[in-house]
Design an enzyme around this catalytic site. Structure first.
Site, PDB file in Angstrom:
ATOM      1  N   HIS A 279      46.340  37.477  51.261  1.00  0.00           N
ATOM      2  CA  HIS A 279      45.914  37.669  49.870  1.00  0.00           C
ATOM      3  C   HIS A 279      47.119  37.745  48.933  1.00  0.00           C
ATOM      4  O   HIS A 279      47.147  37.107  47.872  1.00  0.00           O
ATOM      5  CB  HIS A 279      45.084  38.949  49.770  1.00  0.00           C
ATOM      6  N   HIS A 284      48.517  35.944  45.038  1.00  0.00           N
ATOM      7  CA  HIS A 284      49.258  36.530  43.918  1.00  0.00           C
ATOM      8  C   HIS A 284      50.598  35.851  43.628  1.00  0.00           C
ATOM      9  O   HIS A 284      50.924  35.546  42.477  1.00  0.00           O
ATOM     10  CB  HIS A 284      49.515  38.010  44.188  1.00  0.00           C
ATOM     11  N   GLU A 324      42.928  39.183  39.524  1.00  0.00           N
ATOM     12  CA  GLU A 324      42.246  39.076  40.812  1.00  0.00           C
ATOM     13  C   GLU A 324      41.195  37.963  40.839  1.00  0.00           C
ATOM     14  O   GLU A 324      41.122  37.197  41.796  1.00  0.00           O
ATOM     15  CB  GLU A 324      41.584  40.409  41.189  1.00  0.00           C
ATOM     16  N   SER A 343      42.703  33.272  47.551  1.00  0.00           N
ATOM     17  CA  SER A 343      42.896  33.689  48.946  1.00  0.00           C
ATOM     18  C   SER A 343      41.575  33.776  49.702  1.00  0.00           C
ATOM     19  O   SER A 343      41.527  34.301  50.809  1.00  0.00           O
ATOM     20  CB  SER A 343      43.613  35.052  49.001  1.00  0.00           C
TER      21      SER A 343
END
Length: 445
Positions: A279, A284, A324, A343
């Site tokens: 993730h 990110h 997010e 992700s």
């Protein structure tokens, strides 16, 4: 008992040093920033007040004041000893400037929620995780796997022992961990070209070239951190699990992203109940290498400093629906930029269909929107550009009730509290000088 910033700690016994450390770790301290009349010995006079009331000071700093002519002092007070209230009242009565910053602000009127002032202050809360770390819930895929649990403790120990300014330890990932990474990597990268935003796709080859991204290799946090610092000033620091919203957002104010190093359990490579290295690094990191997105992320962090719990919740919700699970519009098409989407190939496919609702990103409204955490989002918020989102976040931050403004100083890696005309006028003068330099350069073309 005083703990000086530079040399004053040398006279303390080991027992006294341990007492100060325990007070810091148990959050039984508050900080005050104050200025006294500009005269020789002002600090000594202030310290006499604390000594008179038998108050223990854990930390002392003195610096040139940006607000008033002279100096200002920051002291960290152990609230478990002495008459703290009367000592602070006496300091306040003699001060030309006075501000209280504490984690126990709810029980103390006239205070501001504690927040880090210098990047090294992130060490104070980086280990205060809310869940996971080496402990797993009973429904976690790795709960009954003793090898996986032991491995998670290894990663947690790395994070717990990390301090700002030290290299992030290299992790030797196992073959099983690499295989799990490879499954996720291959499934996601086949969707990026059609589903990810331009910025993500632009940066990803650079990560493959400079940081060792690939289906057979899990990149190291230090290598990635060095790369990000060279392009946008962002850095990574290891964390053992989930931080509170207040603490996590505070890190972004310094362009620091708290990143996990562990990977999801190999029996379920397409599922994780918590953020993991897939993730963090696939979702990110690529966007933190984009200047506009990096600035947008930092604005959310700066807006959180000193904010009330109510506004922390709103900012955390804005973070959820942007960093997010954000979607942007590029060349008339919807593209994903949120890490939770980039992700998760299942939700990455879902988010751009007609199934969910797409709304324009407006921080005041977005911050009030409820969201699920165990299923695909029914609502996504769409930004027209990162620059547009950044400006909207700056405008929203201006509505947050705080007795000061904040500014990040990249030279000292510290937060400046903007709460005096003299201080702001000095900044305006510096900005005018920079603008003149830019104009002169522009006129050469």
């Amino acid at each position: 008992m005083l703990v000086e910033k530079m040399t004053g700690a040398n006279h303390l016994s080991e027992k006294e040093k341990e007492e100060n450390k325990n007070a810091l770790e148990n959050n039984v301290s508050i900080s005050i920033i104050f200025s006294l009349e500009n005269e020789v010995g002002a600090l000594a006079e202030g310290l006499k007040i604390f000594m008179k009331h038998k108050v223990n000071l854990l930390h002392i700093e003195s610096r040139s004041s940006e607000r008033l002519p002279g100096y200002e002092f920051m002291v960290q007070i152990d609230t478990t000893t002495g008459d703290v209230e009367n000592a602070m009242n006496e300091i306040r009565n003699n001060a030309t400037y006075f501000q209280i910053i504490t984690r126990d602000y709810k029980e103390k009127s006239g205070t501001v929620p504690w927040f880090p002032v210098h990047i090294k202050d992130l060490d104070k809360f980086a280990n205060q995780i809310l869940s996971y770390g080496s402990e797993l819930d009973s429904d976690h895929p790795g709960f009954t796997d003793p090898v996986y649990r032991a491995r998670r403790k290894e990663f947690a120990d790395i994070a717990f022992n990390y301090k700002h300014g030290t290299p992030i330890p290299t992790v030797e990932y196992t073959e099983i961990e690499k295989k799990t990474w490879g499954v996720v990597y291959k499934n996601l990268t086949r969707l990026y070209k059609t589903h990810a935003c331009y910025e993500h796709n632009h940066v990803f080859p650079l990560l493959e070239e400079n940081c060792g991204y690939g289906p057979d290799n899990i990149p190291q946090l230090q290598t990635i951190s060095d790369f990000l610092k060279s392009v946008t000033g962002f850095t990574l620091r290891p964390v053992a699990g989930l931080l509170s919203s207040r603490d996590f957002l505070a890190g972004l104010a310094f362009r620091v992203f708290h990143s996990t190093q562990y990977i999801r359990h190999h029996t379920k490579p397409n599922y994780t109940p918590e953020p993991d290295v897939c993730h963090e690094l696939l979702g990110h990191v690529p966007l933190f290498a984009d200047p506009a997105f990096a600035q947008f992320s930092q604005e959310i962090g700066l807006a959180s400093l000193g904010a009330s719990d109510e506004y922390i919740q709103k900012l955390a919700t804005c973070y959820w629906f942007t960093v997010e699970f954000g979607i942007c519009r590029q060349h008339g098409e919807l593209k994903a930029y949120g890490a939770g989407l980039l992700s998760s190939f299942g939700e990455l496919e879902w988010c751009l269909t007609d199934g969910p609702e797409h709304r324009p990103f407006e921080p005041a409204k977005t911050g009030e929107t409820a969201y699920p955490i165990t299923q695909h989002q029914p609502i996504y918020f769409v930004t027209e550009s990162f620059e547009d989102a950044k400006q909207k976040m700056i405008d929203f931050a201006a509505t947050i009730p705080r007795p000061f403004g904040v500014r990040y100083d990249p030279y000292t890696q510290s937060i400046q509290l903007l709460d005096s005309k003299r201080q702001i006028q000095k900044l305006i003068t510096n900005i005018n000088s920079e603008i003149r330099t830019l104009i002169d350069a522009f006129n050469k073309f």
